[in-house]
Write an enzyme that holds these catalytic residues in place. Structure first.
Site, PDB file in Angstrom:
ATOM      1  N   SER A 145      31.470  37.785  66.844  1.00 10.33           N
ATOM      2  CA  SER A 145      31.284  38.946  65.979  1.00 10.33           C
ATOM      3  C   SER A 145      31.741  38.571  64.576  1.00 10.33           C
ATOM      4  CB  SER A 145      32.106  40.137  66.493  1.00 10.33           C
ATOM      5  OG  SER A 145      32.148  41.181  65.520  1.00 10.33           O
ATOM      6  N   TYR A 159      40.707  43.293  68.628  1.00  4.81           N
ATOM      7  CA  TYR A 159      39.329  42.847  68.871  1.00  4.81           C
ATOM      8  C   TYR A 159      38.949  41.742  67.892  1.00  4.81           C
ATOM      9  CZ  TYR A 159      34.210  43.036  69.012  1.00  4.81           C
ATOM     10  OH  TYR A 159      32.880  42.718  69.098  1.00  4.81           O
TER      11      TYR A 159
END
Length: 247
Positions: A145, A159
């Site tokens: 990501s 995250y």
């Protein structure tokens, strides 16, 4: 003059998190490209439809918790048992909880680290063992990501840390393995129209599939393109953004 591309006909591709948006789209595009797929997810029911559509000659399914090393070993072994080999693995399984650093429970923090980072490590280890046994290279693709590139929002610290670790894992594996013909790629998308992305409320009352960002098939297309690149080249890191986002 057209660019030479590597055929995926009869190659064997392992995909974790194959029951989700990006994983499911990747499985479908890989099958359409002629590959055979090992579709892995936490529950067999999430991927059984792929067997029903494409048949057991094209799809094998494996259920298991990617946080456990034995699960990745079983997934790769299933590809060898069903199809005789494994050519590529896609570490796609992932999880995230939005919120401040104190908002996630200890269990949620541990789950993000174990699923996103350890799940990628275990799959890479299982794949490299098999690639070395086969002796003709292979592909490791990690779905990361842009949150791991110091670009993410302010409500995803843990995250983002796991995604940064995935990117570093990919770079280090590339340096370690490329001389053996094993390519490592990290594909790092920004917002994708999935229920995972919807968890932070960014879509409002809009259904995720109708959101303004990239579609799962866009990311899946990048995975398939990466695998079809001729063996003389490799892609280390591919960041992807929709026109609806800025950074």
């Amino acid at each position: 003059m057209s660019a030479s591309m590597r055929s995926l006909d009869n190659t064997v591709i392992v995909i974790t998190g194959a029951g989700g948006g990006i994983g499911g789209a990747t499985a479908r595009l890989a099958l359409e490209a002629g590959a055979r797929v090992v579709a892995a997810d936490l529950k067999e029911s999430e991927v059984q439809h792929l067997v029903e559509t494409w048949g057991p000659a094209r799809v094998a399914v494996v259920a298991g918790d990617i946080r456990e090393e034995a699960t990745s070993d079983a997934i790769v072994r299933a590809g060898v048992e069903a199809f005789g080999r494994v050519d590529s693995v896609i570490a796609n399984a992932g999880i995230g909880f939005y919120g401040g650093i104190l908002d996630a429970t200890p269990e949620q923090v541990r789950m993000m680290v174990d699923v996103n980072l350890l799940g990628s490590v275990w799959l890479a280890r299982a794949a490299v063992r098999q690639f070395r046994a086969q002796g003709d290279g292979g592909d490791v693709v990690i779905i990361g990501s842009v949150a791991g590139l110091l670009i993410g929002g302010g409500k995803e610290a843990v995250y983002a840390a796991t995604k940064g670790a995935q990117i570093n894992l990919g770079h280090a594996l590339d340096r370690e393995l490329r001389q053996e013909g094993i390519r490592t790629t990290v594909i790092a998308p920004a917002g994708v129209n999935t229920r995972f992305a919807a968890a932070d409320g960014r879509f409002g009352d809009t259904e995720p599939e109708d959101g303004p960002f990239m579609q799962p098939a866009d990311i899946a297309g990048a995975v398939v393109y990466t695998l079809t690149q001729p063996r003389r080249m490799r892609t280390e890191l591919w960041t992807m953004w929709s026109l609806a986002e800025q950074h």
